[in-house]
Design a protein around this motif. Structure first.
Motif, PDB file in Angstrom:
ATOM      1  N   ARG A 160     160.919  44.275 178.549  1.00  0.00           N
ATOM      2  CA  ARG A 160     161.932  43.519 179.252  1.00  0.00           C
ATOM      3  C   ARG A 160     162.497  45.045 180.243  1.00  0.00           C
ATOM      4  NH1 ARG A 160     166.824  41.357 175.359  1.00  0.00           N
ATOM      5  NH2 ARG A 160     167.681  41.620 176.772  1.00  0.00           N
ATOM      6  N   ARG A 161     161.417  46.259 180.611  1.00  0.00           N
ATOM      7  CA  ARG A 161     162.071  47.328 181.078  1.00  0.00           C
ATOM      8  C   ARG A 161     163.016  48.228 180.581  1.00  0.00           C
ATOM      9  NH1 ARG A 161     158.835  46.968 185.512  1.00  0.00           N
ATOM     10  NH2 ARG A 161     158.338  44.948 186.376  1.00  0.00           N
ATOM     11  N   MET A 162     163.362  47.612 179.611  1.00  0.00           N
ATOM     12  CA  MET A 162     164.488  48.678 178.943  1.00  0.00           C
ATOM     13  C   MET A 162     164.193  49.824 177.827  1.00  0.00           C
ATOM     14  SD  MET A 162     166.643  45.790 178.381  1.00  0.00           S
ATOM     15  CE  MET A 162     168.335  46.467 177.367  1.00  0.00           C
ATOM     16  N   ALA A 163     162.645  50.621 177.957  1.00  0.00           N
ATOM     17  CA  ALA A 163     161.685  51.272 177.440  1.00  0.00           C
ATOM     18  C   ALA A 163     163.045  52.830 176.720  1.00  0.00           C
ATOM     19  CB  ALA A 163     160.950  51.334 177.671  1.00  0.00           C
ATOM     20  N   MET A 164     163.774  53.183 178.039  1.00  0.00           N
ATOM     21  CA  MET A 164     164.310  54.769 177.656  1.00  0.00           C
ATOM     22  C   MET A 164     165.685  54.021 176.990  1.00  0.00           C
ATOM     23  SD  MET A 164     162.492  56.638 178.503  1.00  0.00           S
ATOM     24  CE  MET A 164     162.857  57.866 178.205  1.00  0.00           C
ATOM     25  N   LEU A 165     165.551  52.977 177.094  1.00  0.00           N
ATOM     26  CA  LEU A 165     166.873  52.733 176.107  1.00  0.00           C
ATOM     27  C   LEU A 165     167.028  53.373 174.520  1.00  0.00           C
ATOM     28  CD1 LEU A 165     168.709  49.182 176.249  1.00  0.00           C
ATOM     29  CD2 LEU A 165     169.809  50.994 176.456  1.00  0.00           C
ATOM     30  N   ALA A 222     175.342  54.162 161.957  1.00  0.00           N
ATOM     31  CA  ALA A 222     174.629  54.747 163.053  1.00  0.00           C
ATOM     32  C   ALA A 222     173.625  53.186 163.476  1.00  0.00           C
ATOM     33  CB  ALA A 222     173.043  55.086 162.237  1.00  0.00           C
ATOM     34  N   ALA A 223     173.208  51.931 164.013  1.00  0.00           N
ATOM     35  CA  ALA A 223     173.291  50.416 163.928  1.00  0.00           C
ATOM     36  C   ALA A 223     173.945  50.410 164.649  1.00  0.00           C
ATOM     37  CB  ALA A 223     172.956  49.692 162.849  1.00  0.00           C
ATOM     38  N   VAL A 224     175.449  50.596 164.687  1.00  0.00           N
ATOM     39  CA  VAL A 224     176.599  50.573 164.969  1.00  0.00           C
ATOM     40  C   VAL A 224     176.814  50.631 166.386  1.00  0.00           C
ATOM     41  CG1 VAL A 224     178.970  49.779 164.994  1.00  0.00           C
ATOM     42  CG2 VAL A 224     178.297  49.377 163.312  1.00  0.00           C
ATOM     43  N   MET A 225     176.647  52.394 166.615  1.00  0.00           N
ATOM     44  CA  MET A 225     176.782  53.362 167.248  1.00  0.00           C
ATOM     45  C   MET A 225     175.551  52.561 168.099  1.00  0.00           C
ATOM     46  SD  MET A 225     178.527  55.212 168.769  1.00  0.00           S
ATOM     47  CE  MET A 225     179.915  55.684 167.106  1.00  0.00           C
ATOM     48  N   GLY A 226     174.623  52.113 167.872  1.00  0.00           N
ATOM     49  CA  GLY A 226     173.208  51.945 168.518  1.00  0.00           C
ATOM     50  C   GLY A 226     174.079  50.626 169.299  1.00  0.00           C
ATOM     51  N   VAL A 227     174.384  50.135 168.904  1.00  0.00           N
ATOM     52  CA  VAL A 227     174.432  48.591 169.058  1.00  0.00           C
ATOM     53  C   VAL A 227     176.457  48.731 170.648  1.00  0.00           C
ATOM     54  CG1 VAL A 227     175.979  46.551 169.019  1.00  0.00           C
ATOM     55  CG2 VAL A 227     174.204  46.991 168.000  1.00  0.00           C
ATOM     56  N   ILE A 228     176.804  49.313 170.669  1.00  0.00           N
ATOM     57  CA  ILE A 228     177.906  50.002 170.565  1.00  0.00           C
ATOM     58  C   ILE A 228     177.216  50.775 172.452  1.00  0.00           C
ATOM     59  CG2 ILE A 228     179.498  51.532 171.105  1.00  0.00           C
ATOM     60  CD1 ILE A 228     180.655  51.119 168.482  1.00  0.00           C
ATOM     61  N   THR A 229     176.599  52.104 171.809  1.00  0.00           N
ATOM     62  CA  THR A 229     175.573  52.479 173.199  1.00  0.00           C
ATOM     63  C   THR A 229     175.145  51.521 173.546  1.00  0.00           C
ATOM     64  OG1 THR A 229     175.216  54.346 171.656  1.00  0.00           O
ATOM     65  CG2 THR A 229     173.431  53.822 173.514  1.00  0.00           C
ATOM     66  N   VAL A 230     174.143  50.563 173.833  1.00  0.00           N
ATOM     67  CA  VAL A 230     173.727  49.277 174.455  1.00  0.00           C
ATOM     68  C   VAL A 230     174.454  48.183 175.110  1.00  0.00           C
ATOM     69  CG1 VAL A 230     172.319  47.173 174.588  1.00  0.00           C
ATOM     70  CG2 VAL A 230     171.156  48.672 173.048  1.00  0.00           C
ATOM     71  N   TRP A 231     175.644  48.619 174.832  1.00  0.00           N
ATOM     72  CA  TRP A 231     177.600  47.274 175.036  1.00  0.00           C
ATOM     73  C   TRP A 231     177.668  48.566 176.285  1.00  0.00           C
ATOM     74  CZ3 TRP A 231     182.377  48.861 175.022  1.00  0.00           C
ATOM     75  CH2 TRP A 231     183.393  47.643 175.863  1.00  0.00           C
ATOM     76  N   LEU A 232     178.516  49.641 176.550  1.00  0.00           N
ATOM     77  CA  LEU A 232     178.493  50.615 176.715  1.00  0.00           C
ATOM     78  C   LEU A 232     177.701  50.914 178.418  1.00  0.00           C
ATOM     79  CD1 LEU A 232     179.464  53.448 174.731  1.00  0.00           C
ATOM     80  CD2 LEU A 232     180.856  52.109 176.241  1.00  0.00           C
ATOM     81  N   MET A 259     169.623  44.240 169.768  1.00  0.00           N
ATOM     82  CA  MET A 259     169.508  45.508 169.749  1.00  0.00           C
ATOM     83  C   MET A 259     170.282  46.417 168.267  1.00  0.00           C
ATOM     84  SD  MET A 259     168.563  47.278 172.515  1.00  0.00           S
ATOM     85  CE  MET A 259     168.032  46.638 173.795  1.00  0.00           C
ATOM     86  N   ALA A 260     170.557  45.387 167.549  1.00  0.00           N
ATOM     87  CA  ALA A 260     170.959  46.098 165.886  1.00  0.00           C
ATOM     88  C   ALA A 260     169.850  46.310 165.507  1.00  0.00           C
ATOM     89  CB  ALA A 260     171.451  44.992 165.913  1.00  0.00           C
ATOM     90  N   LEU A 261     168.964  45.173 165.676  1.00  0.00           N
ATOM     91  CA  LEU A 261     167.493  46.066 164.741  1.00  0.00           C
ATOM     92  C   LEU A 261     166.399  47.128 165.588  1.00  0.00           C
ATOM     93  CD1 LEU A 261     165.299  44.201 162.766  1.00  0.00           C
ATOM     94  CD2 LEU A 261     164.263  43.264 164.974  1.00  0.00           C
ATOM     95  N   VAL A 262     166.775  47.136 166.422  1.00  0.00           N
ATOM     96  CA  VAL A 262     166.406  48.221 167.737  1.00  0.00           C
ATOM     97  C   VAL A 262     166.319  49.899 166.627  1.00  0.00           C
ATOM     98  CG1 VAL A 262     165.789  49.461 169.394  1.00  0.00           C
ATOM     99  CG2 VAL A 262     165.765  47.532 169.203  1.00  0.00           C
ATOM    100  N   SER A 263     167.792  49.318 166.266  1.00  0.00           N
ATOM    101  CA  SER A 263     168.884  50.821 166.279  1.00  0.00           C
ATOM    102  C   SER A 263     168.224  50.914 164.866  1.00  0.00           C
ATOM    103  CB  SER A 263     170.193  50.437 165.999  1.00  0.00           C
ATOM    104  OG  SER A 263     170.870  50.469 167.522  1.00  0.00           O
ATOM    105  N   ILE A 264     168.927  50.193 163.947  1.00  0.00           N
ATOM    106  CA  ILE A 264     167.464  50.688 162.159  1.00  0.00           C
ATOM    107  C   ILE A 264     166.526  50.617 162.451  1.00  0.00           C
ATOM    108  CG2 ILE A 264     167.369  49.493 160.625  1.00  0.00           C
ATOM    109  CD1 ILE A 264     169.697  47.575 160.784  1.00  0.00           C
ATOM    110  N   THR A 265     165.779  50.411 163.333  1.00  0.00           N
ATOM    111  CA  THR A 265     164.668  51.011 163.137  1.00  0.00           C
ATOM    112  C   THR A 265     164.305  52.082 163.509  1.00  0.00           C
ATOM    113  OG1 THR A 265     163.331  48.611 163.647  1.00  0.00           O
ATOM    114  CG2 THR A 265     161.978  50.479 164.158  1.00  0.00           C
ATOM    115  N   VAL A 266     164.993  52.944 164.737  1.00  0.00           N
ATOM    116  CA  VAL A 266     165.431  54.162 164.937  1.00  0.00           C
ATOM    117  C   VAL A 266     165.948  55.372 164.324  1.00  0.00           C
ATOM    118  CG1 VAL A 266     166.269  56.207 167.075  1.00  0.00           C
ATOM    119  CG2 VAL A 266     165.101  53.484 168.075  1.00  0.00           C
TER     120      VAL A 266
END
Length: 369
Positions: free
Chosen positions: A28-33, A64-74, A190-197
């Motif tokens: 999805r060309r979103m690697a740097m997220l 942390a997962a919630v903040m990751g989703v907020i990051t993506v939303w912003l 993205m929540a799943l990505v945040s948990i993994t991160v």
């Protein structure tokens, strides 16, 4: 199980857990997220710690997962305004959130010592010492259990929603027509990505998290266009980078995480060179073959224009042909050699003539102009 084996096992499990969602991010060309999330989760962790005063609390992972989703939303909100590209939006959001986390720590947790080398590079050598004790029994390193649970979660989610994730990744319009809610799929993923991160960040550090999310899937993408194969290959490449990186660190007495990230980059560089379809060597070879075919076509058309039955035309002489075509002499010789090998031309006492096959090809080429 020896600490050396535990370190490698933690790294392999972490690599697999990161490669699975990382494949979709790369496509999805979103690697740097991944980079953005790995930094912007800091204020979520800090705020959760202020609430619980317990670094082992599961609320830290949730925050942390919630903040990751907020990051993506912003990032998405800024990007959708049309004023900035996505990379610029990422560059605005994650430094701001990371800075907020640093300020909170400086103001309210200044007595806490932060080892920046461990935060950035991670220190897998210490992972075996943080044990999980259940009912008084040592069941192994905590990081291994955490990353195994995250790996199983990733496998379960990707397997259960494989069709939805695939369609949403490649064509959100089609996903909407099929009744799939791409926005919900996007933020859930993205929540799943945040948990993994979060889990991988604690185990291996920021730099290796980014490397394992991006490099193995990107390397696999060079070798296959099939998504399922890409996920499997990316997982295998990540595991190989983990094992080879540990051996490299052991041999050089260097950072384990840094060595693993380096090997992941080396594997990508090798794939970038030798991949059969998208590799540099393959592309160079195709361009060379295309140029050769174009020169052969120009040669037969040139000979067609100077095709005579009785007279020797200097424009057809092998010795002077390069001057009339304004080609390099070596290039001309190779073109003549390849055209002759293909049965398109023949040489009669230094005079180049079209064969019947060459004459047909030349006439066909003329109709294409």
């Amino acid at each position: 199980m020896t600490p050396q084996l535990e370190i490698q096992l933690i790294a392999v499990v972490t690599a697999a857990a990161c490669a699975i969602p990382g494949t979709f991010l790369v496509l999805r060309r979103m690697a740097m997220l991944t980079d953005a999330i790995s930094h912007s989760i800091l204020p979520g962790i800090v705020i959760a710690f202020f609430i619980t005063h317990d670094l082992a609390s599961p609320l830290l992972v949730v925050a942390a997962a919630v903040m990751g989703v907020i990051t993506v939303w912003l990032v998405e909100s800024i990007f959708q305004t049309g004023n900035l590209r996505q990379d610029a939006a990422i560059g605005l959001v994650f430094p701001a959130l990371f800075s907020i986390g640093v300020i909170l720590i400086a103001q309210h947790a200044g007595h806490v010592h932060l080892d920046l080398d461990a935060v950035l590079m991670g220190e897998l050598a210490f992972a075996p010492f943080d044990r999980m004790i259940i009912a008084g029994t040592d069941v192994g390193p905590k990081s291994l259990w955490v990353m195994t649970a995250i790996l199983l979660l990733n496998i379960a989610v990707i397997t259960a929603f494989y069709k939805e994730l695939t369609i949403a990744a490649f064509d959100q319009g089609l996903a909407s027509l099929l009744g799939i809610r791409p926005t919900l799929i996007h933020y859930s993923f993205m929540a799943l990505v945040s948990i993994t991160v979060v889990g991988a960040f604690d185990a291996v550090g920021s730099i290796l998290v980014i490397a394992l999310f991006i490099a193995p899937p990107a390397t696999a993408w060079l070798f296959t266009d099939r998504l399922a194969v890409m996920i499997g290959a990316g997982t295998g490449i990540g595991a190989a980078a983990a094992i080879l990186g540990y051996q490299m660190a052991h041999a050089l007495d260097a950072s384990i995480s840094g060595s693993m990230a380096t090997v992941a980059g080396i594997l990508f560089a090798v794939g970038f060179l030798i991949a059969p379809e998208y590799g540099v060597v393959a592309k160079w070879h195709r361009r060379r073959e295309q140029m050769l075919r174009a020169r052969i076509r120009m040669l037969v058309v040139h000979l067609l224009h100077h095709e005579t039955k009785d007279l020797r035309d200097e424009e057809r002489w092998v010795s002077t042909l390069h001057q009339h075509l304004t080609w390099d002499a070596d290039v001309t010789r190779r073109t003549v050699y390849e055209a002759r090998a293909a049965g398109l031309v023949q040489i009669d006492d230094g005079d180049l003539r079209l064969t019947d096959t060459g004459l047909e090809k030349a006439r066909l080429a003329m109709t294409e102009f």
